[in-house]
Write an enzyme that holds these catalytic residues in place. Structure first.
Site, short mmCIF file in Angstrom:
data_model
loop_
_atom_site.label_atom_id
_atom_site.label_comp_id
_atom_site.label_asym_id
_atom_site.label_seq_id
_atom_site.Cartn_x
_atom_site.Cartn_y
_atom_site.Cartn_z
NE ARG A 37 5.70 -17.37 -1.67
CZ ARG A 37 4.71 -16.53 -1.42
NH1 ARG A 37 3.46 -16.96 -1.41
NH2 ARG A 37 4.96 -15.26 -1.16
CE LYS A 198 0.31 1.66 1.84
NZ LYS A 198 -0.75 1.30 2.72
N GLY A 351 8.06 -8.46 -1.45
CA GLY A 351 7.38 -9.29 -2.44
C GLY A 351 7.36 -8.67 -3.81
N GLY A 374 6.57 -9.98 3.32
CA GLY A 374 6.44 -9.28 4.60
C GLY A 374 7.52 -9.70 5.60
P1 ADP Z 1 7.66 -4.55 -1.75
O1 ADP Z 1 6.50 -5.51 -1.82
O2 ADP Z 1 8.82 -5.01 -2.58
O3 ADP Z 1 8.03 -4.21 -0.34
P2 ADP Z 1 5.88 -2.35 -2.17
O4 ADP Z 1 4.71 -3.25 -2.07
O5 ADP Z 1 6.11 -1.38 -1.09
O6 ADP Z 1 7.21 -3.19 -2.44
O7 ADP Z 1 5.78 -1.46 -3.46
C1 ADP Z 1 5.43 -1.98 -4.69
C2 ADP Z 1 4.41 -1.15 -5.37
O8 ADP Z 1 4.80 0.19 -5.41
C3 ADP Z 1 4.23 -1.60 -6.78
O9 ADP Z 1 2.93 -2.11 -6.93
C4 ADP Z 1 4.43 -0.33 -7.58
O10 ADP Z 1 3.50 -0.19 -8.63
C5 ADP Z 1 4.24 0.74 -6.56
N1 ADP Z 1 4.90 1.99 -6.93
C6 ADP Z 1 6.18 2.19 -7.23
N2 ADP Z 1 6.41 3.47 -7.58
C7 ADP Z 1 5.23 4.11 -7.48
C8 ADP Z 1 4.79 5.45 -7.71
N3 ADP Z 1 5.64 6.38 -8.12
N4 ADP Z 1 3.49 5.73 -7.51
C9 ADP Z 1 2.63 4.79 -7.11
N5 ADP Z 1 2.98 3.52 -6.87
C10 ADP Z 1 4.26 3.18 -7.06
MG MG Z 2 4.40 -5.33 -1.96
#
Ligand code: ADP
Ligand code: MG
Length: 395
Positions: A37, A198, A351, A374
């Site tokens: 960053r 999620k 992130g 975010g």
């Molecule tokens: P971003 O920050 O890129 O938007 P998220 O925070 O929504 O992404 O998702 C990242 C998390 O999702 C990671 O910590 C990863 O371990 C989890 N994840 C990915 N696939 C699965 C799964 N099948 N079951 C549970 N957690 C998962």
């Molecule tokens: Mg995340």
């Protein structure tokens, strides 16, 4: 509206207050674990020094909740920036007040100071006009280069714009350009890859992006909710039943728009989310009742790869599996590798997704990896970010 940037302002000899996102991971001894960053703001800082501005940097760090926290001082950040620039960056012990005003009044052109953690002051997060005003007394121009904090209506992000001319820094400009390019005449075919933990976090993006793309590839934890919606048993994978309606709506919208949604055909499952767990590859219609989905399987990787190879634009948010555990990371790594080799515009948001791409050493092979976790999700959802809204634009 096109936003003004530091290139549109005369900065020479001026006091320029630059909001940056120096919210870096740092241990209790002040050792910075990742300076990405800090480096991301270098173009703006270098530009301002070269153009003889007096550079007053400000940032938040962590969550001190309006009080001084000795572990969250920005001094180690000033030291690191100083090492990178080979130039003195003076850390100040406060962000506002007569002492700071005096130091700033004695700055020479090309000098840099870093104000103390903005979140030591309760007025930062409450967007207190008094705090914004006190900050504004330090400068002639306000520059926002903190894309990653621009989804927050805080004093240093929106409040300051009431008192000072307010333009984008070069990182902010790049983020806006790259993320907007996805929605303004993208080259086709255009794919969205969605995953992560999620559905609830991603529904806004899906709703927005579904009308822009040609195909959607879904993996990760959210895949389980989609699969259950299709009538598959998903074992003990967490499913967001209260999001089923939304999932149905998205599927209907995709059908109306002739957008194809690809779900995993096979998966890696395990009985627990631990590296000691035994994993197996199973077909989507054969997920054992006592297992959970941890990654996409080899057939799915193959199908996703074939689809992606046809694409000219790809937006990716959300890992395909629990990539933090090496034996569940293959799906995410494979998809990242395909994107890295693609002759296409590849934009990564979120992130955790950015973290995965960085972990695989593939950042430089993507068109753009957003620095805003975010903030990038909010942008991809088609929502305006308060910090971008207040930037001056061309009439
Ligand atoms: P971003 O920050 O890129 O938007 P998220 O925070 O929504 O992404 O998702 C990242 C998390 O999702 C990671 O910590 C990863 O371990 C989890 N994840 C990915 N696939 C699965 C799964 N099948 N079951 C549970 N957690 C998962
Ligand atoms: Mg995340």
């Amino acid at each position: 509206m096109q936003k003004k940037t530091i290139r549109d302002e005369e900065v020479s000899g001026k006091r320029v207050l630059v909001r940056v996102d120096f919210n870096v991971p740092m241990d209790l001894n002040g050792v910075i674990e990742d300076d990405t960053r800090i480096r991301a703001c270098l173009p703006t800082i270098m530009y301002l020094i070269q153009h003889k501005a007096r550079v007053i940097l400000c940032s938040h760090l962590g969550r001190p909740h309006g009080k001084v926290d000795e572990h969250l001082r920005l001094k180690p950040v000033a030291r690191r920036l100083s090492e990178i620039l080979h130039k003195q960056v003076k850390p100040l012990m406060e962000s506002i007040g007569a002492g700071v005003e005096h130091i700033v009044s004695e700055m020479q052109n090309g000098e840099i100071v870093l104000l103390e953690n903005l979140r030591f002051y309760p007025g930062e997060e409450t967007n207190d006009p008094g705090f914004s005003h006190d900050l504004s007394l330090l400068a002639d121009i306000y520059v926002n280069d903190a894309f990653g904090a621009s989804h927050r209506a805080h004093a240093s992000i929106v409040g300051l714009a009431e008192y000072l001319p307010c333009v984008a820094g070069l990182l902010m400009e790049k983020e806006i350009e790259q993320l907007s390019s996805l929605f303004e005449n993208p080259l086709r075919p255009f794919a969205a890859i969605m995953g992560g933990a999620k559905v609830a976090d991603k529904i806004g993006i899906l709703e927005n992006i579904i009308s822009k793309v040609d195909i959607v590839l879904i993996g990760g934890g959210m895949g389980a909710t989609f699969l259950e919606g299709e009538g598959y048993g998903v074992g003990v994978s967490p499913v967001e039943r209260n999001k089923m309606e939304m999932v149905k709506k998205i599927q209907q919208k995709a059908e109306t728009l002739d957008v194809k949604i690809f779900l995993p055909k096979d998966l890696i499952v395990a009985e627990k989310l631990e590296s000691s767990a035994t994993v197996q590859v199973v077909s989507v219609d054969d997920i054992p009742g006592n297992q959970m989905i941890v990654d996409i399987g080899p057939l799915t990787i193959k199908e996703f790869t074939n689809e992606l190879k046809k694409c000219k634009t790809v937006a990716w948010n959300g890992p395909m599996g629990v990539f933090e555990i090496p034996q569940f990371s293959n799906g995410t790594k494979s998809i990242a590798t395909v994107l890295a080799d693609l002759d296409a515009t590849t934009v990564i948001g979120g992130g955790s997704t950015a973290e995965a791409v960085t972990q695989f050493g593939l950042t430089d092979h993507m068109t753009h990896v957003s620095t805003g976790g975010g903030a990038s999700l909010q942008f991809l959802s088609g929502k305006t970010l308060p910090g971008i809204e207040v930037l001056a634009g061309f009439q």
